[in-house]
Scaffold this active site. Structure first.
Site, PDB file in Angstrom:
ATOM      1  N   SER A  61      36.686  33.668  47.796  1.00 32.98           N
ATOM      2  CA  SER A  61      36.786  32.200  47.867  1.00 32.98           C
ATOM      3  C   SER A  61      37.182  31.711  49.252  1.00 32.98           C
ATOM      4  O   SER A  61      37.805  32.436  50.034  1.00 32.98           O
ATOM      5  CB  SER A  61      37.816  31.700  46.848  1.00 32.98           C
ATOM      6  OG  SER A  61      37.467  32.148  45.560  1.00 32.98           O
TER       7      SER A  61
HETATM    8  N1  SAM Z   1      39.658  36.019  44.018  1.00 31.16           N
HETATM    9  C1  SAM Z   1      38.592  36.875  44.488  1.00 31.16           C
HETATM   10  C2  SAM Z   1      38.814  37.297  45.929  1.00 31.16           C
HETATM   11  O1  SAM Z   1      39.838  36.941  46.521  1.00 31.16           O
HETATM   12  O2  SAM Z   1      37.946  38.009  46.455  1.00 31.16           O
HETATM   13  C3  SAM Z   1      37.257  36.204  44.331  1.00 31.16           C
HETATM   14  C4  SAM Z   1      36.832  36.120  42.933  1.00 31.16           C
HETATM   15  S1  SAM Z   1      35.116  35.746  42.740  1.00 31.16           S
HETATM   16  C5  SAM Z   1      35.027  34.066  43.164  1.00 31.16           C
HETATM   17  C6  SAM Z   1      35.038  35.756  40.963  1.00 31.16           C
HETATM   18  C7  SAM Z   1      35.124  37.134  40.356  1.00 31.16           C
HETATM   19  O3  SAM Z   1      35.222  36.982  38.939  1.00 31.16           O
HETATM   20  C8  SAM Z   1      33.888  37.995  40.595  1.00 31.16           C
HETATM   21  O4  SAM Z   1      34.262  39.202  41.192  1.00 31.16           O
HETATM   22  C9  SAM Z   1      33.329  38.227  39.183  1.00 31.16           C
HETATM   23  O5  SAM Z   1      32.720  39.483  39.010  1.00 31.16           O
HETATM   24  C10 SAM Z   1      34.554  38.070  38.327  1.00 31.16           C
HETATM   25  N2  SAM Z   1      34.340  37.743  36.915  1.00 31.16           N
HETATM   26  C11 SAM Z   1      33.428  36.917  36.344  1.00 31.16           C
HETATM   27  N3  SAM Z   1      33.580  36.919  35.022  1.00 31.16           N
HETATM   28  C12 SAM Z   1      34.619  37.755  34.734  1.00 31.16           C
HETATM   29  C13 SAM Z   1      35.257  38.190  33.535  1.00 31.16           C
HETATM   30  N4  SAM Z   1      34.905  37.756  32.320  1.00 31.16           N
HETATM   31  N5  SAM Z   1      36.287  39.059  33.631  1.00 31.16           N
HETATM   32  C14 SAM Z   1      36.688  39.522  34.841  1.00 31.16           C
HETATM   33  N6  SAM Z   1      36.118  39.164  36.000  1.00 31.16           N
HETATM   34  C15 SAM Z   1      35.099  38.284  35.948  1.00 31.16           C
END
Ligand code: SAM
Length: 218
Positions: A61
């Protein structure tokens, strides 16, 4: 490249003027080396004011959004946190700086493994990572003082509400698959209070209590 200087500049020019004023949060963003979590080809953009690709169609993000979510969690040093969406592990490191223990769930195994390795290399001992569907929470270590969801939810997943402590705070983007509102959810006397922070754009939260793969991939 002088990453330290770029990091200070990011704090001064992107976070402080937009209302990030919690000293502890600013300190954590001044300390954590974001460049360690960004893929090698994108290093030069590490401290730019936008999200970056981390592979697997996922993103790290924008620094400001990560800081806004962190500030609104109102973290205390003794807090036990559940994070959904480990991604690169950058936000996990920020949370680990400001709390006692972070439990983080990521659905994509390769990302979870990379983040786990990186956080270990950097010396974080107060982080546990699980590969799985974070819309189900992480029952084993519940209830949590704080919950942070870093992917866009269709609605607030019920298991997460159940795993949040009384008086706990959850920050979660809720709305469409490609545009959401950042919400603060507070649990008080078994009632749920919800406030809207601002519009945001996150990759979708995919899972049992989130979007289905079909809905997202069309
Ligand atoms: N906070 C992270 C960082 O600092 O790099 C970025 C997160 S990214 C915007 C969103 C993440 O949520 C992705 O890696 C995606 O694979 C994960 N995601 C989506 N659905 C999910 C779920 N049901 N359970 C766990 N992770 C999930």
């Amino acid at each position: 490249m002088n990453y330290r200087r770029l990091r200070e500049k990011m704090v001064e020019e992107q976070l402080v003027p937009r209302g990030i004023k919690d000293g502890k949060v600013l300190l954590a963003f001044s300390k954590v080396e974001r460049e360690k979590f960004v893929p090698s080809g994108l290093q030069r953009s590490t401290y730019n004011d936008f999200p970056l690709s981390i592979g697997e169609e996922q993103t790290i993000s924008q620094p400001y959004i990560a800081a806004l979510m962190t500030q609104n969690l109102k973290l205390r040093k003794d807090d036990k946190i559940l994070e959904i969406g480990t991604g690169s592990g950058y936000q996990t490191a920020i949370l680990a700086e400001l709390s006692k223990m972070v439990y983080s769930v990521e659905r994509i195994k390769t990302l979870a493994e990379k983040a786990k390795k990186k956080l270990k290399e950097l010396g974080y001992t107060n982080v546990k990572i699980l590969v799985g569907d974070g819309t189900m929470g992480w029952e084993e270590f519940s209830p949590y003082d704080r919950i942070l969801v870093t992917a866009g939810a269709k609605r607030v997943p019920l298991p997460l509400i159940n795993q949040l402590k009384e008086e706990g705070i959850m920050v979660i983007p809720v709305g469409g698959a490609y545009s959401q509102q950042l919400k603060i959810i507070q649990k008080e006397k078994n009632k749920i209070k919800s406030d809207i922070l601002e519009r945001c754009i996150f990759v979708p939260l995919i899972g049992k209590y989130g979007w289905s793969e079909d809905e997202v991939n069309g």
